[in-house]
Design an enzyme around this catalytic site. Structure first.
Site, PDB file in Angstrom:
ATOM      1  N   HIS A   1       2.075  -2.558   4.566  1.00  0.00           N
ATOM      2  CA  HIS A   1       1.575  -1.500   5.428  1.00  0.00           C
ATOM      3  C   HIS A   1       0.040  -1.635   5.988  1.00  0.00           C
ATOM      4  O   HIS A   1      -0.612  -2.389   5.405  1.00  0.00           O
ATOM      5  CB  HIS A   1       1.618  -0.108   4.719  1.00  0.00           C
ATOM      6  CG  HIS A   1       0.455   0.019   3.829  1.00  0.00           C
ATOM      7  ND1 HIS A   1      -0.427   0.735   4.298  1.00  0.00           N
ATOM      8  CD2 HIS A   1       0.156  -0.055   2.497  1.00  0.00           C
ATOM      9  CE1 HIS A   1      -1.699   0.944   3.327  1.00  0.00           C
ATOM     10  NE2 HIS A   1      -1.128   0.565   2.180  1.00  0.00           N
TER      11      HIS A   1
ATOM     12  N   HIS B   1      -2.260  -4.022   3.771  1.00  0.00           N
ATOM     13  CA  HIS B   1      -2.044  -4.254   2.314  1.00  0.00           C
ATOM     14  C   HIS B   1      -0.446  -4.950   2.348  1.00  0.00           C
ATOM     15  O   HIS B   1       0.356  -4.350   3.122  1.00  0.00           O
ATOM     16  CB  HIS B   1      -2.057  -3.103   1.725  1.00  0.00           C
ATOM     17  CG  HIS B   1      -3.251  -2.751   1.322  1.00  0.00           C
ATOM     18  ND1 HIS B   1      -3.441  -1.283   0.987  1.00  0.00           N
ATOM     19  CD2 HIS B   1      -4.489  -3.172   1.361  1.00  0.00           C
ATOM     20  CE1 HIS B   1      -4.968  -1.145   0.560  1.00  0.00           C
ATOM     21  NE2 HIS B   1      -5.583  -2.376   1.015  1.00  0.00           N
TER      22      HIS B   1
ATOM     23  N   ASP C   1       2.614  -6.211  -0.006  1.00  0.00           N
ATOM     24  CA  ASP C   1       3.347  -6.010  -1.371  1.00  0.00           C
ATOM     25  C   ASP C   1       3.394  -7.147  -1.963  1.00  0.00           C
ATOM     26  O   ASP C   1       4.226  -8.180  -1.963  1.00  0.00           O
ATOM     27  CB  ASP C   1       4.601  -5.368  -1.099  1.00  0.00           C
ATOM     28  CG  ASP C   1       5.349  -4.977  -2.388  1.00  0.00           C
ATOM     29  OD1 ASP C   1       4.976  -5.478  -3.641  1.00  0.00           O
ATOM     30  OD2 ASP C   1       6.496  -4.277  -2.411  1.00  0.00           O
TER      31      ASP C   1
ATOM     32  N   GLU D   1       1.459  -5.903  11.485  1.00  0.00           N
ATOM     33  CA  GLU D   1       0.661  -5.129  10.745  1.00  0.00           C
ATOM     34  C   GLU D   1      -0.753  -4.700  11.453  1.00  0.00           C
ATOM     35  O   GLU D   1      -1.145  -3.687  11.909  1.00  0.00           O
ATOM     36  CB  GLU D   1       0.254  -5.312   9.170  1.00  0.00           C
ATOM     37  CG  GLU D   1       1.334  -5.206   8.435  1.00  0.00           C
ATOM     38  CD  GLU D   1       2.286  -4.034   8.368  1.00  0.00           C
ATOM     39  OE1 GLU D   1       1.903  -2.879   8.516  1.00  0.00           O
ATOM     40  OE2 GLU D   1       3.554  -4.074   8.146  1.00  0.00           O
TER      41      GLU D   1
ATOM     42  N   HIS E   1      -0.426  -2.335  14.293  1.00  0.00           N
ATOM     43  CA  HIS E   1      -0.679  -0.938  13.915  1.00  0.00           C
ATOM     44  C   HIS E   1      -2.112  -0.504  13.842  1.00  0.00           C
ATOM     45  O   HIS E   1      -2.638   0.424  14.365  1.00  0.00           O
ATOM     46  CB  HIS E   1      -0.078  -0.375  12.407  1.00  0.00           C
ATOM     47  CG  HIS E   1       1.425  -0.671  12.556  1.00  0.00           C
ATOM     48  ND1 HIS E   1       2.335  -0.010  13.424  1.00  0.00           N
ATOM     49  CD2 HIS E   1       2.271  -1.117  11.448  1.00  0.00           C
ATOM     50  CE1 HIS E   1       3.543  -0.070  13.140  1.00  0.00           C
ATOM     51  NE2 HIS E   1       3.413  -0.874  12.072  1.00  0.00           N
TER      52      HIS E   1
ATOM     53  N   HIS F   1       5.772   1.385  16.103  1.00  0.00           N
ATOM     54  CA  HIS F   1       6.946   0.651  16.040  1.00  0.00           C
ATOM     55  C   HIS F   1       7.799   0.706  17.569  1.00  0.00           C
ATOM     56  O   HIS F   1       7.731   1.692  17.902  1.00  0.00           O
ATOM     57  CB  HIS F   1       8.092   1.076  14.798  1.00  0.00           C
ATOM     58  CG  HIS F   1       7.568   0.694  13.694  1.00  0.00           C
ATOM     59  ND1 HIS F   1       7.814   1.414  12.328  1.00  0.00           N
ATOM     60  CD2 HIS F   1       6.709  -0.336  13.121  1.00  0.00           C
ATOM     61  CE1 HIS F   1       6.994   0.592  11.344  1.00  0.00           C
ATOM     62  NE2 HIS F   1       6.583  -0.357  11.807  1.00  0.00           N
TER      63      HIS F   1
HETATM   64 ZN   LIG Z   1      -2.251   0.095   0.703  1.00  0.00          ZN
HETATM   65 ZN   LIG Z   2       5.094  -1.368  10.881  1.00  0.00          ZN
END
Ligand SMILES: [Zn+2]
Ligand SMILES: [Zn+2]
Length: 263
Positions: A175, A194, A196, A220, A223, A229
């Site tokens: 994200h 970030h 995962d 990312e 954004h 999106h």
């Molecule tokens: Zn985060």
């Molecule tokens: Zn996205």
């Protein structure tokens, strides 16, 4: 940290296909997905039923995710929903984000903190730098690397799936957030990028069952610059991404979007 290799949205994979009007308690997983990504409002629907609101939400999801718009939970929809994807929502309470915005300055700083446990050394940081160069080549923006103590605008790192600022549990890869005037994760700096590091394996380049860092970073950072999106299948800003593949080049839809924000 061991990699769980969680299948994306595995509970949805076992929900039976359903047409408008169908009732099935398991449909709560589909409705939960639609809520999480902005297609279905809080208490507007009947849990466990493809009611009118859920049908509308399915149609909106299908329109934005390159799936024929049927309003049913059909096979193509189930396939799309169980693809690995970005953790940021597609819509804001069922509508396009109204607050898409640009940074008020053209010179941004960034820093790295925690690296991925999946690589030796930090080639993942270089992969992110490559994606920053790709965006900087499309618009008049500069990105300068600083230390994480130097109040960067953007802080990039790997996190557990249950990331405190924005959960990535259950099949989402990463994200970020939008610029300061239109953020959905935090109103403060630094803005997060970030990844995962619990549920997915990260790679440099295409690799089986792994995700290419530069590909996901490019999305990312879109954004971070203010892009939402896209519903254009194949665009960098499309919400889903495949393992064992790369997409490191901006597509016409991405370039048009970012040049509109930074003319
Ligand atoms: Zn985060
Ligand atoms: Zn996205």
């Amino acid at each position: 940290m061991p990699d769980g290799r969680v299948e994306a949205f595995s509970q949805i994979a076992s929900v039976a296909l359903a047409e408008p009007g169908t009732r099935d308690p398991e449909l709560k997983y589909v409705q939960g997905f639609l809520q999480r990504f902005g297609y279905l409002g809080g208490n507007s629907f009947t849990p466990g039923a493809v009611d009118e609101k859920t049908t509308e939400a399915l149609m909106k999801y299908q329109e934005r995710n390159a799936v024929p718009s049927t309003g049913s939970f059909d096979e193509l929809t189930r396939d799309a929903m169980t693809s690995a994807r970005c953790a940021l929502p597609d819509l804001d309470s069922g509508v396009e984000f109204s607050a898409r915005c640009a940074w008020p300055k053209r010179a941004l700083t960034y820093a790295f903190d925690v690296d991925s446990t999946d690589t030796t050394g930090t080639p993942e940081f270089e992969a992110v730098r490559n994606s920053l160069r790709t965006w900087a080549a499309a618009v008049q923006l500069t990105f300068t690397e600083v230390t994480s103590e130097a109040d960067p605008d953007i802080l990039i790192g790997w996190r557990p799936a249950n990331d405190p600022d924005h959960s990535m549990v259950g099949g989402t890869l990463a994200h970020a957030d939008f610029p300061p005037d239109c953020g959905v994760v935090t109103t403060n700096l630094p803005k997060p990028v970030h990844f995962d590091d619990t549920e997915h394996v990260w790679s440099i380049g295409a690799a089986a069952n792994a995700f290419d860092v530069e590909t996901v970073a490019l999305h990312e950072l879109g954004h971070i610059l203010g892009l939402q999106h896209s519903n254009v299948n194949g665009a960098v800003m499309f919400p889903t991404v495949s393992s064992n593949s790369t997409l490191r080049v901006l597509q016409p839809d991405d370039v048009a979007g970012v040049q509109q924000l930074y003319p």
